[in-house]
Design a protein around this motif. Structure first.
Motif, PDB file in Angstrom:
ATOM      1  N   UNK A 278       0.852  -1.202   0.000  1.00  0.00           N
ATOM      2  CA  UNK A 278       0.000   0.000   0.000  1.00  0.00           C
ATOM      3  C   UNK A 278       0.885   1.248   0.000  1.00  0.00           C
TER       4      UNK A 278
ATOM      5  N   UNK B  10       3.934   1.435  -1.046  1.00  0.00           N
ATOM      6  CA  UNK B  10       4.662   1.530  -2.323  1.00  0.00           C
ATOM      7  C   UNK B  10       3.849   2.273  -3.383  1.00  0.00           C
ATOM      8  N   UNK B  11       2.511   2.211  -3.254  1.00  0.00           N
ATOM      9  CA  UNK B  11       1.702   2.897  -4.270  1.00  0.00           C
ATOM     10  C   UNK B  11       1.811   4.422  -4.128  1.00  0.00           C
TER      11      UNK B  11
ATOM     12  N   UNK C 223       4.775   5.849  -3.357  1.00  0.00           N
ATOM     13  CA  UNK C 223       6.147   6.211  -3.708  1.00  0.00           C
ATOM     14  C   UNK C 223       6.143   6.857  -5.092  1.00  0.00           C
ATOM     15  N   UNK C 224       7.059   7.732  -5.305  1.00  0.00           N
ATOM     16  CA  UNK C 224       7.132   8.374  -6.608  1.00  0.00           C
ATOM     17  C   UNK C 224       7.466   7.293  -7.637  1.00  0.00           C
ATOM     18  N   UNK C 225       7.746   7.675  -8.814  1.00  0.00           N
ATOM     19  CA  UNK C 225       7.994   6.685  -9.853  1.00  0.00           C
ATOM     20  C   UNK C 225       9.442   6.205  -9.853  1.00  0.00           C
ATOM     21  N   UNK C 226      10.073   6.213  -8.697  1.00  0.00           N
ATOM     22  CA  UNK C 226      11.509   5.924  -8.652  1.00  0.00           C
ATOM     23  C   UNK C 226      11.881   4.587  -9.293  1.00  0.00           C
ATOM     24  N   UNK C 227      10.960   3.632  -9.261  1.00  0.00           N
ATOM     25  CA  UNK C 227      11.281   2.323  -9.836  1.00  0.00           C
ATOM     26  C   UNK C 227      11.068   2.302 -11.347  1.00  0.00           C
TER      27      UNK C 227
ATOM     28  N   UNK D  37      -4.736  -2.649  -5.122  1.00  0.00           N
ATOM     29  CA  UNK D  37      -4.636  -4.112  -5.052  1.00  0.00           C
ATOM     30  C   UNK D  37      -5.494  -4.646  -3.918  1.00  0.00           C
TER      31      UNK D  37
ATOM     32  N   UNK E 157      16.760  -0.637 -12.909  1.00  0.00           N
ATOM     33  CA  UNK E 157      16.520   0.801 -12.766  1.00  0.00           C
ATOM     34  C   UNK E 157      17.255   1.333 -11.532  1.00  0.00           C
TER      35      UNK E 157
ATOM     36  N   UNK F  45      20.259   4.107 -11.416  1.00  0.00           N
ATOM     37  CA  UNK F  45      20.123   5.346 -10.639  1.00  0.00           C
ATOM     38  C   UNK F  45      21.285   5.506  -9.670  1.00  0.00           C
TER      39      UNK F  45
END
Lengths: 386, 297
Positions: A371, A373-374, A376-380, B147, B284, B288
């Protein structure tokens, strides 16, 4: 800084026993927060909330007396009593509550020795205060008379005013502490807030208020927890004093619970008794009828609590909401689908968790972590890598 | 004479690597290690392309399972774990992967992996794992938007399927196809608990039901449970199914029948989605980290 509250929370029985010994006074237990603590303080009686012990091994004791599909909280409370952990209580009181908690009260009354008990028929549909306030005032008068008979002592209007001031002062101070949670870098964690509020239900409020004032004197307002970049969560739902879960969210996963809507949190103390020139019992009745309601008394035409939850989300800068329901807690179970729809409609992320006597920390961790993680910015995903 | 007990639940464990790729020429080597409650997978990417993988049963120790599956994937490649630039651990044992640089939940990893395996039209991912079910809504990049997971019970999951395969003496790979060999769909068994379902299945066998019919009743119950979770979140097309049960046609076909449309299909192993997603995140994150180091110099 909040250690005192944690100690009180952890050693609640020792505290109450010491208090009795020190003051020679009586201690009364209550299960739901719909009881007028002001009247008990006016009578110099210490009200303490009966809570569960989060021990799965003992809950079976309640099995013969409480239906298996009643919430684990009410079963846990009764199990504590049946084990004799609350043997120091001189009496028990309940303000009419959900059927599960009521059954705990009735079983307790039957099975556990005590001197005094009283059932206050709190009006249920409190969205009609015009009729409810005079009704409750009369019931409070009956409660006061019962106490007077038991204690063989008159409770005067001046006593009531004193009782109101003791409880109001404590509410005011806790709200002042809560205001520090609004800041971008909150001055306290959700766990600390939980220890503070729950211990207020377990200790003499005079002493509790002194402890809050001492925190302010010791620089609470300028404290730095370094949580400015943590995700700000709100928890909403049933009774919740689950330390393990809160630690997992805040210490392991690094989020901060900045506000909550539980009877072990803001819902307990948010509103004061507005005495003005009113007769004290009317003022007390007014407070309990118009306080932020528990879902078991918050129905048509509009759920008051929902509006308040949205306001708190805005005021405390909440990013996501964890909806917490004790297993089989009917009032919250009924509320949560509607609340979820409302939050979704407003674009507020939320996640539902069902609590039991103890929570499966590993399973819940995956859910809460995912939850978070949703947010978090788009770092991944960032394609901006040089 | 002692006879060896046949393990019907045992699914196909394997390792693989691409002999056409020379990892020594690679710029970035990353790995994802998914230590689930029942199975563990490792995926090794060489410059973002799949180079090696392994899929095996999880042992009693997460760190050991992680090491074992990664080493098995690397078997015969000459590569060692130390040669990998960045490792992301995921799954139930994600924080127990000793050589991981970071842990990310399997929810995030499955969504990312599903988009890699099935393409960027995926909007809903159904991960049917060993002991839990997840329905994930994601965007075209595989970023999780929302989810849901099943509650505490393991009914409707891989472990339940294994129990049933063992009980009925049907190799797990045949459960799906054989469950479809019925003229008429029987009523489902209890869908709330693996243990109840097991005793119910025993009762049906005693009543004289053929094995196929019992399998059909069990698969139907599992499908109902999975469908309820999908409905709760709402299914947005396209739907991708990941996890071990994605390989069970008895569940997938029944689910498609209920949904009224087909889930996406792939030649790749849907059980690798978590580890694959983790390995892509690792790439990624490594890039970084490298860029940050360069800036600092």
């Amino acid at each position: 800084m909040f250690d005192k509250f944690r100690e009180w929370y952890e050693n609640r029985h020792e505290y109450a026993k010491d208090w009795k010994e020190k003051t020679g006074g009586k201690v009364v237990g209550y299960i739901c927060t719909y009881i007028p603590e002001e009247i008990l303080y006016a009578a110099n009686v210490l009200p303490v909330r009966i809570l569960g012990g989060h021990e799965p091994e003992s809950i079976g004791l309640a099995e013969p007396y409480l239906f298996g599909m009643y919430c684990p909280f009410c079963r846990d409370c009764l199990a504590q009593g049946l084990q004799g952990k609350y043997a120091y209580l001189d009496g028990i009181v309940i303000g009419q509550s959900c059927i599960h908690i009521r059954q705990t009260f009735f079983s307790w009354r039957q099975r556990i020795p005590h001197e005094f008990d009283h059932y206050i028929p709190m009006p249920m549909n409190v969205v009609t205060p015009r009729a409810s306030i005079p009704f409750l005032r009369k019931e409070l008068e009956i409660f006061k008379s019962a106490l007077e008979r038991w204690l063989e002592k008159e409770i005067t209007d001046d006593d009531l005013r004193r009782g109101i001031e003791i409880v109001n002062k404590n509410r005011r101070l806790m709200k002042k502490v809560y205001n520090l949670r609004r800041e971008p870098n909150p001055k306290l964690t959700g766990l600390e807030a939980m220890y503070m509020v729950v211990s207020s239900q377990l200790t003499d409020k005079n002493e509790h208020s002194d402890a809050i004032e001492e925190m302010f004197n010791n620089g609470l307002a300028t404290r730095d927890l370094g949580r400015e970049s943590s995700i700000r969560l709100m928890t909403v739902g049933s009774e919740n004093d689950d330390v393990e879960f809160t630690k997992m969210v805040e210490e392991t996963l690094g989020a901060t619970i900045v506000i909550e809507d539980h009877c072990t949190g803001s819902r307990y103390f948010w509103e004061e008794v507005k005495l003005d020139e009113k007769d004290p019992l009317t003022a007390i009745a007014e407070r309990y009828v118009t306080r932020t309601p528990c879902p078991q008394r918050d129905w048509e035409p509009e759920r008051i609590r929902f509006r308040r939850i949205l306001d708190l989300i805005e005021e405390f800068g909440v990013q996501g909401v964890l909806l917490i329901q004790q297993k089989f807690c009917d009032p919250h179970e009924l509320d949560i689908p509607a609340l979820r729809d409302l939050l979704n409609e407003k674009g507020i992320k939320n996640y539902f968790l069902e609590f039991d006597v103890t929570v499966p920390v590993g399973q819940f961790r995956i859910r809460v972590e995912a939850f978070l993680e949703t947010f978090a910015s788009d770092e991944l995903f960032a394609e901006d890598i040089v | 004479m002692a006879t060896e007990k046949k393990e019907y639940w045992r699914w196909h464990e394997y390792n693989w690597h691409d002999p056409d790729i020379d990892w020594r020429d690679a710029e970035i080597i990353t790995a994802g290690v998914d230590v689930g409650s029942v199975s563990s997978q490792a995926v090794i990417l060489v410059d973002g392309k799949i180079y090696a993988c392994a899929n095996m049963r999880t042992g009693h120790s997460s760190p050991e399972s992680a090491r074992k599956v990664a080493n098995w994937a690397l078997e015969g490649t000459g590569m060692r774990i130390e040669d990998i630039h960045y490792v992301v651990g995921t799954g139930y044992g994600r924080v127990k992967v000793p050589f991981a640089n970071r842990a990310i939940t399997e929810i995030a990893c499955h969504a990312r992996g599903a988009v890699e395996i099935y393409g960027n039209s995926v909007r809903t991912v159904l991960d049917m794992g060993g002991q839990d079910l997840k329905v994930i809504r994601c965007d075209e990049r595989g970023k999780v938007l929302n989810f849901l997971m099943n509650e505490k019970c393991a009914a409707g999951t891989g472990r339940g399927m294994e129990v049933m395969a063992d009980l009925l003496g049907v190799p797990i790979g045949e459960v799906g196809p054989r469950s479809l060999q019925v003229d008429e769909e029987p009523p489902p068994v209890s869908n709330t608990c693996v243990l109840f379902a097991k005793s119910e299945a025993l009762g049906l066998l005693r009543e004289g039901w053929p094995t196929e019919k019992v399998l059909a009743a069990f698969c139907r119950a599992m499908t109902d449970r999975v469908y309820a979770l999908l409905e709760e979140l709402g299914v947005q097309r396209d739907l991708a199914i990941t996890g071990g049960i994605a390989k069970n046609v008895g569940i997938v076909k029944r689910l498609e029948r209920k949904l009224g449309f087909e889930a996406l299909k792939t030649e790749k192993d849907p059980q690798l989605a978590g580890a694959w997603g983790a390995a892509l995140f690792a790439k990624v994150l490594y890039q970084k980290e490298r860029a940050q180091k360069r800036q600092a110099c």
